[in-house]
Design an enzyme around this catalytic site. Structure first.
Site, PDB file in Angstrom:
ATOM      1  N   CYS A 282     -10.644 -12.422   3.934  1.00  0.00           N
ATOM      2  CA  CYS A 282     -11.298 -12.330   2.635  1.00  0.00           C
ATOM      3  C   CYS A 282     -11.354 -13.734   2.030  1.00  0.00           C
ATOM      4  O   CYS A 282     -10.774 -14.685   2.566  1.00  0.00           O
ATOM      5  CB  CYS A 282     -10.525 -11.390   1.715  1.00  0.00           C
ATOM      6  SG  CYS A 282      -8.848 -11.954   1.342  1.00  0.00           S
TER       7      CYS A 282
ATOM      8  N   THR B 164      -3.278  -5.771  -5.767  1.00  0.00           N
ATOM      9  CA  THR B 164      -4.676  -5.843  -5.312  1.00  0.00           C
ATOM     10  C   THR B 164      -4.910  -5.270  -3.922  1.00  0.00           C
ATOM     11  O   THR B 164      -6.048  -5.010  -3.548  1.00  0.00           O
ATOM     12  CB  THR B 164      -5.171  -7.302  -5.311  1.00  0.00           C
ATOM     13  OG1 THR B 164      -4.403  -8.072  -4.375  1.00  0.00           O
ATOM     14  CG2 THR B 164      -5.068  -7.916  -6.698  1.00  0.00           C
TER      15      THR B 164
ATOM     16  N   SER C 257      -6.155 -10.583   6.246  1.00  0.00           N
ATOM     17  CA  SER C 257      -5.417 -11.798   6.605  1.00  0.00           C
ATOM     18  C   SER C 257      -5.368 -12.006   8.111  1.00  0.00           C
ATOM     19  O   SER C 257      -4.595 -12.822   8.608  1.00  0.00           O
ATOM     20  CB  SER C 257      -3.987 -11.715   6.045  1.00  0.00           C
ATOM     21  OG  SER C 257      -3.347 -10.521   6.438  1.00  0.00           O
TER      22      SER C 257
ATOM     23  N   SER D  84       1.626  -7.061   6.822  1.00  0.00           N
ATOM     24  CA  SER D  84       0.448  -7.098   5.960  1.00  0.00           C
ATOM     25  C   SER D  84       0.208  -5.739   5.321  1.00  0.00           C
ATOM     26  O   SER D  84      -0.100  -4.761   6.005  1.00  0.00           O
ATOM     27  CB  SER D  84      -0.786  -7.514   6.780  1.00  0.00           C
ATOM     28  OG  SER D  84      -1.978  -7.247   6.070  1.00  0.00           O
TER      29      SER D  84
ATOM     30  N   HIS E 150       7.316  -6.830  -2.395  1.00  0.00           N
ATOM     31  CA  HIS E 150       6.105  -7.533  -1.961  1.00  0.00           C
ATOM     32  C   HIS E 150       5.928  -8.756  -2.856  1.00  0.00           C
ATOM     33  O   HIS E 150       6.133  -8.677  -4.073  1.00  0.00           O
ATOM     34  CB  HIS E 150       4.887  -6.616  -2.074  1.00  0.00           C
ATOM     35  CG  HIS E 150       3.649  -7.164  -1.439  1.00  0.00           C
ATOM     36  ND1 HIS E 150       2.874  -8.133  -2.043  1.00  0.00           N
ATOM     37  CD2 HIS E 150       3.067  -6.904  -0.234  1.00  0.00           C
ATOM     38  CE1 HIS E 150       1.852  -8.424  -1.243  1.00  0.00           C
ATOM     39  NE2 HIS E 150       1.951  -7.695  -0.142  1.00  0.00           N
TER      40      HIS E 150
ATOM     41  N   GLU F  99       3.380 -10.337  -4.046  1.00  0.00           N
ATOM     42  CA  GLU F  99       2.414 -10.210  -5.140  1.00  0.00           C
ATOM     43  C   GLU F  99       3.016  -9.420  -6.290  1.00  0.00           C
ATOM     44  O   GLU F  99       2.895  -9.807  -7.462  1.00  0.00           O
ATOM     45  CB  GLU F  99       1.130  -9.531  -4.655  1.00  0.00           C
ATOM     46  CG  GLU F  99       0.064  -9.433  -5.740  1.00  0.00           C
ATOM     47  CD  GLU F  99      -1.198  -8.725  -5.280  1.00  0.00           C
ATOM     48  OE1 GLU F  99      -1.902  -8.174  -6.147  1.00  0.00           O
ATOM     49  OE2 GLU F  99      -1.487  -8.724  -4.061  1.00  0.00           O
TER      50      GLU F  99
ATOM     51  N   HIS G  30       0.165 -12.701   5.144  1.00  0.00           N
ATOM     52  CA  HIS G  30       1.025 -11.904   6.002  1.00  0.00           C
ATOM     53  C   HIS G  30       0.410 -11.729   7.389  1.00  0.00           C
ATOM     54  O   HIS G  30      -0.073 -10.646   7.757  1.00  0.00           O
ATOM     55  CB  HIS G  30       1.324 -10.560   5.354  1.00  0.00           C
ATOM     56  CG  HIS G  30       2.330 -10.669   4.252  1.00  0.00           C
ATOM     57  ND1 HIS G  30       2.381  -9.819   3.171  1.00  0.00           N
ATOM     58  CD2 HIS G  30       3.344 -11.549   4.058  1.00  0.00           C
ATOM     59  CE1 HIS G  30       3.368 -10.161   2.383  1.00  0.00           C
ATOM     60  NE2 HIS G  30       3.964 -11.214   2.890  1.00  0.00           N
TER      61      HIS G  30
END
Length: 301
Positions: free
Chosen positions: A12, A168, A268, A223, A131, A133, A42
């Site tokens: 992305c 996200t 990723s 991931s 995580h 994030e 990841h």
């Protein structure tokens, strides 16, 4: 046997930005120690490629980004695509480190949303425990409350002016059920789901697959977005769904009896690795012999 290459797949924009930022940082600072605070993304292949560039990656199970900073004494620190809390940012500045921020713009958008709201309200943040994030967002304020399962709603303090948002890279379907549970508990809460567009369209592409016997997701087991694609495949009634690191993880038992095999990848995952899996499967479809390459495609970055 038919091999379906699911589109879109692969990097992305946030991952592309992070990788390009890492490459540029090393190139422009050849005599300076460059450290990465956690895995850039990841995927172990991308992490190894960064190590090959000379970047020192710091990652330790159970350690927060704030704790990992203690291991960096000088030079440049790169914040990964997952983002960091303001406390981590401030600590890096106090240590005299040069900061390079590779945070994904969608994660930054969530940070801005949360910072603004906690000035006069509470945030229910739907995310995965531990995580990076989620760690970064929850670390923004003690008014941000992590919700990873419905049970978490029973252990909250008194809240006011509630905003519901999320990580996200979550599953669209799982997130909806948790948002519904939050609204049931707090009917007056506002919602601002933040699942990024790249995650959404990849999950929808898998959810819309028809008459597929096997789904192969190419991605690292660390991931979250890759794991979610596998789970979405199961929700799409694909009975055999596999998450593999690369082509060398393919096994003939995964494919036996399959008439239609779909291949996708996490955001990723290097496209070169996914293409290698597709090529291997296409060769298998034409020859009925699974020949695994002895080496991986090295075009990772």
């Amino acid at each position: 046997m038919e091999i379906i290459s699911v589109s879109p797949r692969g990097y992305c924009q946030g991952v592309v930005k992070a990788i390009m930022t890492a490459q540029k940082t090393v190139k422009e600072n050849p005599n300076t120690r460059v450290s990465m605070l956690g895995m850039i993304v990841h995927n172990k292949h991308v992490v190894q490629a960064c190590k090959d560039l000379g970047i020192h990656t710091l990652e330790a199970k159970g350690k927060t980004r704030l704790e990992l900073l203690d291991e960096i004494e000088e030079g440049i620190v790169i914040f990964t695509a997952h983002g960091v809390s303001d406390t981590v940012y401030q600590k890096a500045k106090e240590k005299g480190l040069t900061i390079v921020d590779a945070t994904c713009k969608d994660v930054s958008k969530t940070h801005d949303l949360v910072r603004k709201h906690v000035c006069n309200g509470d945030v229910l943040y739907i995310g995965k425990p531990h995580h990076p994030e989620a760690e970064g967002v929850v670390g923004l304020s003690n008014r941000v409350h992590l919700i990873s399962k419905e049970e978490d709603l029973k252990h909250l303090p008194s809240l006011e002016n509630i905003l519901i948002t999320c990580q996200t890279t979550l599953s669209l379907l799982d997130t909806k059920s948790l948002i519904d549970a939050c609204i049931k508990a707090y009917p007056n809460a506002k919602t601002a789901p933040e699942i990024c567009n790249a995650t959404t369209i990849r999950q929808m592409a898998v959810l819309n697959l028809k008459d597929v016997d096997v789904l192969i997701v190419v991605g690292d087991p660390h991931s979250n977005n890759s794991n979610q694609l596998k789970e979405i495949g199961k929700m799409a009634n694909i009975h055999r769904c596999y998450l593999i690191d690369d082509v060398q993880c393919l096994q003939e038992d995964m494919l036996k009896g399959a008439k239609r095999i779909a291949v996708t990848s996490g955001s990723s995952t290097p496209t070169a690795l996914t293409n290698q899996v597709i090529t291997c499967l296409e060769d298998y479809a034409s020859s009925n012999v699974l020949t695994i390459p002895t080496s991986l495609n090295n075009q990772i970055l």
